[in-house]
Design an enzyme around this catalytic site. Structure first.
Site, PDB file in Angstrom:
ATOM      1  N   GLY A  42      -5.197  -1.229   6.509  1.00  0.00           N
ATOM      2  CA  GLY A  42      -4.367  -1.280   5.111  1.00  0.00           C
ATOM      3  C   GLY A  42      -3.237  -2.485   5.455  1.00  0.00           C
ATOM      4  O   GLY A  42      -3.081  -3.200   6.305  1.00  0.00           O
ATOM      5  N   HIS A  75      -8.434  -7.714  13.223  1.00  0.00           N
ATOM      6  CA  HIS A  75      -7.908  -8.282  11.931  1.00  0.00           C
ATOM      7  C   HIS A  75      -6.726  -8.674  11.587  1.00  0.00           C
ATOM      8  O   HIS A  75      -6.547  -9.667  10.990  1.00  0.00           O
ATOM      9  CB  HIS A  75      -8.758  -7.400  10.745  1.00  0.00           C
ATOM     10  CG  HIS A  75      -8.990  -8.191   9.465  1.00  0.00           C
ATOM     11  ND1 HIS A  75      -8.320  -7.847   8.461  1.00  0.00           N
ATOM     12  CD2 HIS A  75      -9.854  -9.157   9.217  1.00  0.00           C
ATOM     13  CE1 HIS A  75      -8.330  -8.521   7.485  1.00  0.00           C
ATOM     14  NE2 HIS A  75      -9.565  -9.164   7.762  1.00  0.00           N
ATOM     15  N   ASP A  76      -5.819  -7.823  11.859  1.00  0.00           N
ATOM     16  CA  ASP A  76      -4.353  -8.291  11.338  1.00  0.00           C
ATOM     17  C   ASP A  76      -3.883  -9.477  12.344  1.00  0.00           C
ATOM     18  O   ASP A  76      -3.316 -10.458  11.770  1.00  0.00           O
ATOM     19  CB  ASP A  76      -3.607  -6.800  11.875  1.00  0.00           C
ATOM     20  CG  ASP A  76      -3.558  -5.993  10.687  1.00  0.00           C
ATOM     21  OD1 ASP A  76      -4.414  -6.122   9.851  1.00  0.00           O
ATOM     22  OD2 ASP A  76      -2.731  -5.050  10.924  1.00  0.00           O
ATOM     23  N   ASP A  84     -12.731 -12.024   8.109  1.00  0.00           N
ATOM     24  CA  ASP A  84     -13.231 -10.846   7.333  1.00  0.00           C
ATOM     25  C   ASP A  84     -14.563 -10.356   7.869  1.00  0.00           C
ATOM     26  O   ASP A  84     -14.797  -9.120   7.771  1.00  0.00           O
ATOM     27  CB  ASP A  84     -13.292 -11.019   5.846  1.00  0.00           C
ATOM     28  CG  ASP A  84     -11.737 -11.122   5.318  1.00  0.00           C
ATOM     29  OD1 ASP A  84     -10.740 -10.876   5.870  1.00  0.00           O
ATOM     30  OD2 ASP A  84     -11.567 -11.532   4.111  1.00  0.00           O
TER      31      ASP A  84
END
Length: 146
Positions: free
Chosen positions: A47, A65-66, A111
């Site tokens: 998130g 991913h961040d 992604d």
């Protein structure tokens, strides 16, 4: 109750532009989960935002991913709103941008790899790690991988 419905619909509308919408589709295709419910507040990194030490393998996927999005932003790309093209055929995700060095392709790869990571660790998914307040995450964060 009406406020909750309005807030949910607003959140859905805000986050359906650009690559965030496509990222959600990838996660859904590979895990069968609805990311807005399953991953939005998972662990310390899934998130918006993130800090502290990842709680489990799924949270590590989000931390990596961040970091990938951080590299994209640092190189002038907009990973949150840049749309891209991908295909999902025979349970296989592929980024199909023709310009392999451009922002859309690189964001798609961030992604795609995160979605595959979620799929690989789906058996370890623990709903007790969903915490909008991110309690117990601390301040010490692991370095981003290269």
């Amino acid at each position: 109750m009406a406020f909750l419905v309005f807030a949910f619909l607003t959140l859905m509308a805000v986050e359906t532009y650009g690559s965030l919408f496509q990222f959600r589709l990838m996660i859904n295709y590979l895990t069968g989960k609805l990311p807005i419910l399953s991953h939005s507040f998972y662990g310390c990194y899934c998130g918006a935002g993130g800090s502290g030490w990842p709680k489990d393998a799924i949270d590590w996927c989000c931390q990596v991913h961040d970091c990938c999005y951080g590299r994209m932003s640092a190189s002038g790309c907009d990973p949150y709103f840049q749309p891209y093209n991908f295909s999902y055929i025979n349970k296989n995700l592929q980024c199909v941008e023709t310009d392999t060095s451009g922002c859309p392709r690189r964001i798609c790869e961030c992604d795609r790899l995160a979605s595959i990571c979620f799929q690989q660790h789906d058996a370890t998914y623990n709903s007790s790690n969903i915490d909008p307040k991110r309690k117990g995450c601390g301040t010490k964060s692991p370095p981003c991988p290269n």
